[in-house]
Scaffold this active site. Sequence first.
Site, PDB file in Angstrom:
ATOM      1  N   MET A  11       0.886  -1.196  -0.030  1.00  0.00           N
ATOM      2  CA  MET A  11      -0.037   0.018  -0.109  1.00  0.00           C
ATOM      3  C   MET A  11       0.879   1.277   0.053  1.00  0.00           C
ATOM      4  SD  MET A  11      -2.977   1.651  -0.101  1.00  0.00           S
ATOM      5  CE  MET A  11      -3.787  -0.048  -0.463  1.00  0.00           C
ATOM      6  N   CYS A  16      -2.077   3.122  -3.424  1.00  0.00           N
ATOM      7  CA  CYS A  16      -3.051   4.311  -3.005  1.00  0.00           C
ATOM      8  C   CYS A  16      -3.697   4.582  -4.428  1.00  0.00           C
ATOM      9  CB  CYS A  16      -2.353   5.545  -2.510  1.00  0.00           C
ATOM     10  SG  CYS A  16      -1.863   5.125  -0.562  1.00  0.00           S
ATOM     11  N   LYS A  45       3.066  -3.806   5.694  1.00  0.00           N
ATOM     12  CA  LYS A  45       4.121  -4.270   6.760  1.00  0.00           C
ATOM     13  C   LYS A  45       3.644  -3.841   7.948  1.00  0.00           C
ATOM     14  CE  LYS A  45       8.242  -4.536   4.076  1.00  0.00           C
ATOM     15  NZ  LYS A  45       9.198  -3.417   3.547  1.00  0.00           N
ATOM     16  N   VAL A 132       6.291  -1.938 -17.285  1.00  0.00           N
ATOM     17  CA  VAL A 132       7.134  -1.157 -18.116  1.00  0.00           C
ATOM     18  C   VAL A 132       6.199   0.210 -18.566  1.00  0.00           C
ATOM     19  CG1 VAL A 132       8.201  -1.246 -20.465  1.00  0.00           C
ATOM     20  CG2 VAL A 132       8.055  -3.336 -19.147  1.00  0.00           C
ATOM     21  N   GLY A 134       4.833   2.642 -16.963  1.00  0.00           N
ATOM     22  CA  GLY A 134       3.470   3.345 -16.486  1.00  0.00           C
ATOM     23  C   GLY A 134       2.285   2.744 -17.377  1.00  0.00           C
ATOM     24  N   GLY A 187      12.813  14.914  -4.467  1.00  0.00           N
ATOM     25  CA  GLY A 187      12.026  13.821  -4.445  1.00  0.00           C
ATOM     26  C   GLY A 187      11.860  13.054  -5.710  1.00  0.00           C
ATOM     27  N   LYS A 205      13.476  -3.362 -17.950  1.00  0.00           N
ATOM     28  CA  LYS A 205      12.135  -3.243 -18.947  1.00  0.00           C
ATOM     29  C   LYS A 205      12.486  -3.796 -20.070  1.00  0.00           C
ATOM     30  CE  LYS A 205      10.821   0.835 -16.079  1.00  0.00           C
ATOM     31  NZ  LYS A 205      11.094   2.354 -16.064  1.00  0.00           N
TER      32      LYS A 205
END
Lengths: 430, 430
Positions: A11, A16, A45, A132, A134, A187, A205
């Site tokens: 998750m 999400c 987890k 591969v 998205g 990020g 990929k």
Amino acid sequence: MSKVKIALLGMGNVGCGVLKVLSMNKKQITQRSGYEIEVGKVLVKNKDKDRNIEIDKEIITTNFDDILNDEDVKIIVELMGGIDPAREYIIKSMKKGKHIVTANKMLIATYGEELFEEAKKNKVMFYYEASVSGGIPIIEGLSESLTANKIERIIGIINGTTNYILSKMSTEELEYDKVLRESKKMGFTESDPKLDVSGYDAAYKLAILSRLAFETKVDINSIYREGIESIKQIDIDYAKEFGYIIKLLAVAKEEVEGVLELRVHPAMIPINHPLANVNGCYNGIFIRGNAVGDLIFYGHATGEMPTSSAVVSDIITILRRKLDFCKQYGIKMDTKKVKPIEDTQCGYYIRITVEDIPGVLARIATVFGKNKVSLLSVIQKPRRKGERFVSLVFFTHNTLDSSLKQALNKIKNLRNVNMIESIIRLETFK
Amino acid sequence: MSKVKIALLGMGNVGCGVLKVLSMNKKQITQRSGYEIEVGKVLVKNKDKDRNIEIDKEIITTNFDDILNDEDVKIIVELMGGIDPAREYIIKSMKKGKHIVTANKMLIATYGEELFEEAKKNKVMFYYEASVSGGIPIIEGLSESLTANKIERIIGIINGTTNYILSKMSTEELEYDKVLRESKKMGFTESDPKLDVSGYDAAYKLAILSRLAFETKVDINSIYREGIESIKQIDIDYAKEFGYIIKLLAVAKEEVEGVLELRVHPAMIPINHPLANVNGCYNGIFIRGNAVGDLIFYGHATGEMPTSSAVVSDIITILRRKLDFCKQYGIKMDTKKVKPIEDTQCGYYIRITVEDIPGVLARIATVFGKNKVSLLSVIQKPRRKGERFVSLVFFTHNTLDSSLKQALNKIKNLRNVNMIESIIRLETFK
């Protein structure tokens, strides 16, 4: 409407995203799959971790056996990533007759054959479009839509992080280290970026795509691999000077029957080739088939939503194929209204020829204004030799088609206006 | 291996293309479909017409009933085009339980609902990938791969002829009439080009795509339509000046639930948008889904081979779905060899820093020559301020990786050579 229960393993962001897509497109998904999809169990987890999404605590579990032994769960969606325990969980689920959807490129690239074998043995469906690029439907493309072809080559920009870094180095003229540091801070890049920048991710990929395209087992270690770590600003400059741009390419070719070229490395490509415009977090995959010729698939590659698009589409495919194939015609067709062209909005390019007399431009602009046509720019072109009229060129902001027509009806009757020569819409893809 | 018999209705360019693809990719097609495909019957108007392809006279017929009543023919491939008698033949075939593949956009766009209904009633499969944009798998994309999405818009360059004309007007600065005349002479345009240049062809295709994307019946007459007949050279010029290029776009949007915008017209698009590079006989289709984001499908659109790629892939899909779904894993996997990187060929960009002394360049070039590395261009860059070395930049023709390595091994030890700074491959997509 029948219900079907699915379970998610993991998750994180994609987990999400899958919940989000299932909920926001519920009507369409139900209609297309023939089932109301219920997420019955979610493996995590840490049960108490804060998540950015509302989720019924009751369905969260830390024990995989809860899911495995739930007879009602028909489809397992594996979104944990990595080899262990994903591999074990998938095999156990298949043995229980559960269908599988996964986004796990590393697993498919390294243990694919074992998993496909297991799926076949247990007569379950096993889909991995999300592994591969998205949401770009390249797995479906190779395995379903291009089956008439002998695929001759695949050349892909299939790693978002390296493409982001190279694009940034190119447009902002920064060195590799600096862009990498910034992109970590933002990020966009994992704290350990090795998988991406050294080309491992692209190699995984490429292994998956090559297996499908050439119908061969592919040993991930047989793929030649160079990363982008040593690309320097000066080479990007020289590349530009000669009409090239540097991209991390994943290349697979079968020029001699039975012998493949498989390689991942930076390469210069011509600046006017469509792949040269694949920038930032986009991916682009070039395919040459001996019947279809050249194709390019292009799209958003990273991010939870494109990946979830692929995951959820795979779930729908499983549900449809469980049913009679004729189900595809069973989709209820709406009868949607079509907006009259007068109610549509566009920017416009308008060219009007007028006599070269002071005040004409002002009068035309006034009529536009009164009719709610907002101008973006106006240019008066000098009179061409031997011509009686000058051209006024207008670009408008988004305008109602009916307002524009009203304005132009008045303008064409203004004094000193010769003719409305051209009206062409603008499409900015915003 | 089981055999299956199919029949072709029509033996024009696409008919010949289908025979060609079935024969040249026989091994792959048999492996992927699970069947040996035999073209058992071909319907033509004129039996004695000369055709550019070898075909057994025995299987040619001018009587549709020969095909309809042949119980062994399981799949009908309709390549006649037009409404009548294609519509009648397809319906009769469905009633006999035969599956259908067609490339007929006009028929699907105008009588689609009736045909889909009939397919459902008779439990036969009915595929039409070839009806829009040749080999670009856009039908499969919308009906299978993007099902998790609410499609928000489709913006397509989906007519090859108009795109060829507009590209030519733009690059060669010619007026519309002149390009049209030339393109007729070259055979790129039908003798009556109205279907293309007035936007009808694009409207048919847009109707088909919108039906799938928005799951609604689409009345072909509800699509707003403007052709390219009135586009003038001067407007193409002004467009360029402001960073735009003119394309014939087919646009479908659902911004308000239940209300569509459907329109075909010329439009200016930003020159740096990927669709701006869709030139000549290529097609490009932009799709925005609420999960997947922006996608572009790009490829060869016209010509017998791309269209045949779509037709034959549809035939394979039917054969696969007739079988157990697990058949997809049943494809026999080869174990192909991977070429060692030393045996691969590429063009290369090489940057070497050297002392600024006469003769260095010549000595390096000699070593390249002796090792079979053929140079495409050599540039010596002036010394940058404060630097001891100058950069030599070499672009090579296609070169064996091993030859290049040999040469560079010698070059790095040459007198006055500082360092081999960069080696980057070129990919020209040739």
